[in-house]
Design a protein around this motif. Sequence first.
Motif, mmCIF file in Angstrom:
data_model
loop_
_atom_site.group_PDB
_atom_site.id
_atom_site.type_symbol
_atom_site.label_atom_id
_atom_site.label_comp_id
_atom_site.label_asym_id
_atom_site.label_seq_id
_atom_site.Cartn_x
_atom_site.Cartn_y
_atom_site.Cartn_z
ATOM 1 N N ASP A 148 0.802 -1.215 0.000
ATOM 2 C CA ASP A 148 0.000 0.000 0.000
ATOM 3 C C ASP A 148 0.845 1.280 0.000
ATOM 4 O O ASP A 148 0.531 2.243 0.694
ATOM 5 N N ILE B 38 2.122 4.770 -1.252
ATOM 6 C CA ILE B 38 1.542 5.868 -2.027
ATOM 7 C C ILE B 38 2.581 6.891 -2.460
ATOM 8 O O ILE B 38 2.316 7.681 -3.359
ATOM 9 N N ARG C 50 3.019 5.001 3.277
ATOM 10 C CA ARG C 50 1.981 4.022 2.966
ATOM 11 C C ARG C 50 0.716 4.368 3.724
ATOM 12 O O ARG C 50 0.748 5.134 4.676
ATOM 13 N N GLU C 51 -0.384 3.819 3.242
ATOM 14 C CA GLU C 51 -1.672 4.074 3.871
ATOM 15 C C GLU C 51 -2.107 2.857 4.680
ATOM 16 O O GLU C 51 -1.826 1.727 4.307
ATOM 17 N N GLU C 52 -2.815 3.148 5.765
ATOM 18 C CA GLU C 52 -3.380 2.097 6.597
ATOM 19 C C GLU C 52 -4.805 2.482 6.949
ATOM 20 O O GLU C 52 -5.191 3.645 6.817
ATOM 21 N N TYR C 53 -5.551 1.505 7.398
ATOM 22 C CA TYR C 53 -6.940 1.719 7.809
ATOM 23 C C TYR C 53 -7.751 2.431 6.725
ATOM 24 O O TYR C 53 -8.367 3.469 6.957
ATOM 25 N N ASN C 54 -7.717 1.840 5.532
ATOM 26 C CA ASN C 54 -8.472 2.364 4.387
ATOM 27 C C ASN C 54 -8.166 3.831 4.093
ATOM 28 O O ASN C 54 -9.048 4.607 3.765
ATOM 29 N N GLY C 55 -6.909 4.207 4.227
ATOM 30 C CA GLY C 55 -6.481 5.555 3.887
ATOM 31 C C GLY C 55 -6.657 6.575 4.983
ATOM 32 O O GLY C 55 -6.374 7.759 4.778
ATOM 33 N N VAL D 193 -4.978 6.670 7.803
ATOM 34 C CA VAL D 193 -3.695 6.925 8.462
ATOM 35 C C VAL D 193 -2.580 6.754 7.440
ATOM 36 O O VAL D 193 -2.575 5.802 6.668
ATOM 37 N N ARG D 194 -1.661 7.678 7.437
ATOM 38 C CA ARG D 194 -0.461 7.556 6.608
ATOM 39 C C ARG D 194 0.726 7.317 7.524
ATOM 40 O O ARG D 194 0.909 8.011 8.512
ATOM 41 N N THR D 195 1.524 6.335 7.158
ATOM 42 C CA THR D 195 2.705 6.036 7.950
ATOM 43 C C THR D 195 3.951 6.187 7.084
ATOM 44 O O THR D 195 3.921 5.947 5.888
ATOM 45 N N ARG E 146 -0.264 1.918 -4.648
ATOM 46 C CA ARG E 146 -1.630 2.431 -4.781
ATOM 47 C C ARG E 146 -1.620 3.571 -5.777
ATOM 48 O O ARG E 146 -0.820 4.410 -5.815
#
Length: 157
Positions: A117, A119, A133-138, A140-142, A157
């Motif tokens: 994931d 980005i 990268r994205e988490e929790y369907n976008g 949160v960005r880490t 993505r």
Amino acid sequence: MGREIFAYIIHKEGVPDDSALELLSAALQIDPKAPATAVVAGSGSSLTAVCSELVRSYDRVWKIDQENLGYPNAAVIGFLLERVLPKGEIVLIPHEHFGMDLAPGLSVRLESAFLSDVIAFESIEEDRLLAVREEYNGMVRTHVAGNISKGCVMTIR
């Protein structure tokens, strides 16, 4: 950096998925000097049409033409990619259903890091890649740092 970047291209009815250009853009962000190679699997005239389209954008196009690849199967494609892709390189795969089935197992087969994931890329220094990268369907960005000394398989993505 001296790496080659491979992009697995999804296609349907002789037309490459829109993600083909996104993967090329990601490859250029990672290393604009690295050759970008599209890898396409399938069979027949639709596969030939996809390759003809991709050769306009990618440095190289590798075609895996087998009759039983008319319908994509992540287990079969992973098995074939393990045999044709050199270890230690970067492999980009679209972050969608097929890509999420293919990428984790391929990273294990190639003995390389796995990053899903992605980005964006912040930087790359020798064997250290800083990505977003994205988490929790976008929601949160880490920002992550990965050791890519043995290569890396990423879903983009």
